[in-house]
Design an enzyme around this catalytic site. Structure first.
Site, PDB file in Angstrom:
ATOM      1  N   SER A  39       0.703  -1.384   0.002  1.00 23.49           N
ATOM      2  CA  SER A  39      -0.112   0.017   0.038  1.00 23.49           C
ATOM      3  C   SER A  39       0.590   1.241   0.141  1.00 23.49           C
ATOM      4  CB  SER A  39      -0.884   0.004   1.097  1.00 23.49           C
ATOM      5  OG  SER A  39      -0.214   0.157   2.326  1.00 23.49           O
ATOM      6  N   LYS A  80       0.486   4.656   6.808  1.00 20.79           N
ATOM      7  CA  LYS A  80       0.041   5.412   5.497  1.00 20.79           C
ATOM      8  C   LYS A  80       0.715   6.859   5.685  1.00 20.79           C
ATOM      9  CE  LYS A  80      -2.870   1.948   4.744  1.00 20.79           C
ATOM     10  NZ  LYS A  80      -2.678   1.224   3.637  1.00 20.79           N
TER      11      LYS A  80
END
Length: 185
Positions: A39, A80
């Site tokens: 990700s 993230k």
């Protein structure tokens, strides 16, 4: 004989002190994190070992573009990038990021975006109010996060804004693999 006993006792005290100090540092200041999944490509790769600095958010607030570790579930942490802060409005139009209506550059994506055609955007359009929670701005005490690999990331587009109190820390130092050792932007 007495001298040898005192020497052993000194060694035990020193080792015990070192263990307690390491535990305090681990619990309150730094945490090791292993990147799990794609990700955050191209910035981070699956299997990268990093250090999350917990101290940053004990004494300060998150900044735009910090790479953060947060508690996504009771037993799973995610890594993230912070995109928007509390009180801000975020949207993506035509593969461009807008915060409060102003375009914001994402230089960390330049290399990957150049490989995409104009017919297929790297990041699909979205508006904050269309995402979980239906907010008109990022609520107080929250941040909006996205993975750098926008097509393969579970982030605020699915989870909604992330509570700041769920942030473990900022991950800015990679220590493995050795060929990518160093500070991550």
């Amino acid at each position: 004989m007495e001298k040898k006993k005192n020497e052993w006792f000194d060694w035990i005290k020193a080792l015990l002190f070192a263990a307690v100090l390491a535990l305090i540092v681990r619990m309150f200041f730094f945490a090791p994190i292993v990147v799990d999944g794609p990700s955050m490509l191209p910035t981070l790769e699956n299997g990268d070992y990093m250090i999350a600095n917990k101290l940053n958010y004990l004494i300060g607030e998150p900044n735009r573009f910090d790479i953060v570790v947060f508690h996504a579930t009771a037993d799973k942490d995610y890594i993230k990038r912070v995109i928007a802060l509390e009180g801000e409005y975020v949207e993506m139009k035509g593969d461009k990021l807008y915060i409060d209506g102003k375009e914001v550059e994402e230089p960390y994506l330049n290399s990957i975006k150049s490989s995409f055609s104009s017919k297929q955007p790297y990041t699909f359009d979205f508006k904050l109010e269309d995402l979980p929670g239906g907010y008109s701005e990022i609520p107080k005490g929250y941040v909006f996060v996205l993975g750098d690999n926008r097509g393969n990331s579970t982030d605020s587009r699915m989870l909604g804004p992330i509570p700041i109190d769920q942030l473990v820390g900022v991950a800015s130092f990679r220590y493995w693999p050795i060929d990518r050792f160093g500070i991550v932007n």
